[in-house]
Scaffold this motif. Structure first.
Motif, short mmCIF file in Angstrom:
data_model
loop_
_atom_site.label_atom_id
_atom_site.label_comp_id
_atom_site.label_asym_id
_atom_site.label_seq_id
_atom_site.Cartn_x
_atom_site.Cartn_y
_atom_site.Cartn_z
N ILE A 24 42.71 37.39 45.97
CA ILE A 24 43.77 37.19 45.14
C ILE A 24 43.38 36.32 43.75
N LEU A 25 42.83 35.21 43.85
CA LEU A 25 42.41 34.51 42.76
C LEU A 25 41.30 34.96 42.16
N LEU A 26 40.37 35.67 42.56
CA LEU A 26 39.40 36.48 42.01
C LEU A 26 39.91 37.68 41.25
N SER A 27 40.74 38.45 41.79
CA SER A 27 41.48 39.55 41.40
C SER A 27 42.35 39.14 40.10
N SER A 28 42.82 38.02 40.11
CA SER A 28 43.91 37.57 39.10
C SER A 28 43.06 37.18 37.86
N VAL A 29 41.69 36.60 38.21
CA VAL A 29 40.91 36.06 37.16
C VAL A 29 40.14 37.11 36.40
N LEU A 30 40.10 38.12 37.30
CA LEU A 30 39.37 39.61 36.65
C LEU A 30 40.39 40.21 35.72
N ILE A 31 41.69 40.44 36.32
CA ILE A 31 42.94 41.09 35.49
C ILE A 31 43.00 40.26 34.06
N LEU A 32 43.19 39.02 34.42
CA LEU A 32 43.10 38.00 33.07
C LEU A 32 42.28 38.41 32.15
N ALA A 33 40.85 38.33 32.56
CA ALA A 33 39.77 38.46 31.49
C ALA A 33 39.80 39.94 30.74
#
Length: 191
Positions: A24-33
């Protein structure tokens, strides 16, 4: 045995939760990027388009300014020529409301499609003649800026008024005027 089963299940659950949190954290970071890079790209594209539009507007403004200058130059040449005809030895003998003056005005306007009409105003501020056949005789324009300018003693070659509504048809226009003098140099009227 029950204790080890429970601790093994708890460990697996904790690992699964940690993996899920990591995902979830990795997905959130990718979406934010992706959001940040898309916003940056859109802002850059917007700025480029604004710069291109400003350059196009500046170019168009320059073309319009040059065209306006040429148009005004043509009008002022026509005005000076007509003024010379009305102030030479023969022109001084003509009444401003005479048929020859009407023909002169019509002839001058015929070559300039951007000129709606040319008219002569006497020293009292009354329209004496016009290139238009439907003009209103003796229409008072003595409060108009183009007349007041010369009636109040200005000696400028050409006067260009601010835009105003014409009295005969209500359309917005601006006036280009020049002073007419009698043989003694006194104010005769405005062309």
């Amino acid at each position: 045995m029950v204790v080890s089963f429970r601790s093994s299940v708890l460990r697996d659950m904790f690992r699964a939760r940690s993996s899920a949190r990591s995902m979830i954290l990795l997905s959130s970071v990718l979406i934010l990027a992706m959001i940040i890079s898309t916003a940056t790209l859109l802002l850059d594209l917007r700025q480029r388009e604004l710069d291109r539009a400003k350059a196009g507007l500046a170019s168009l403004s320059q073309v319009l300014a040059e065209q306006t200058t040429r148009t005004i130059e043509g009008i002022t040449l026509m005005m000076r020529s007509t003024r010379e005809n009305l102030t030479d030895a023969i022109g001084q003998q003509l009444r401003l409301d005479s048929q020859p003056v009407y023909w002169l005005l019509q002839n001058r306007v015929a070559g300039l499609p951007q000129v709606k009409s040319m008219f002569v105003v006497d020293r009292e501020g009354l329209v004496a003649n016009s290139s238009r056949s439907d003009f209103i005789r003796q229409l008072s324009v003595n409060e108009r800026a183009f007349f007041r300018h010369y009636a109040d003693g200005a000696m400028d070659d050409i006067f260009i008024s601010l835009p105003e509504q014409a009295k005969n048809d209500g359309q917005w226009t601006f006036y280009v005027g020049t002073r007419l003098a009698d043989p003694h140099g006194e104010f005769r009227g405005v062309l």
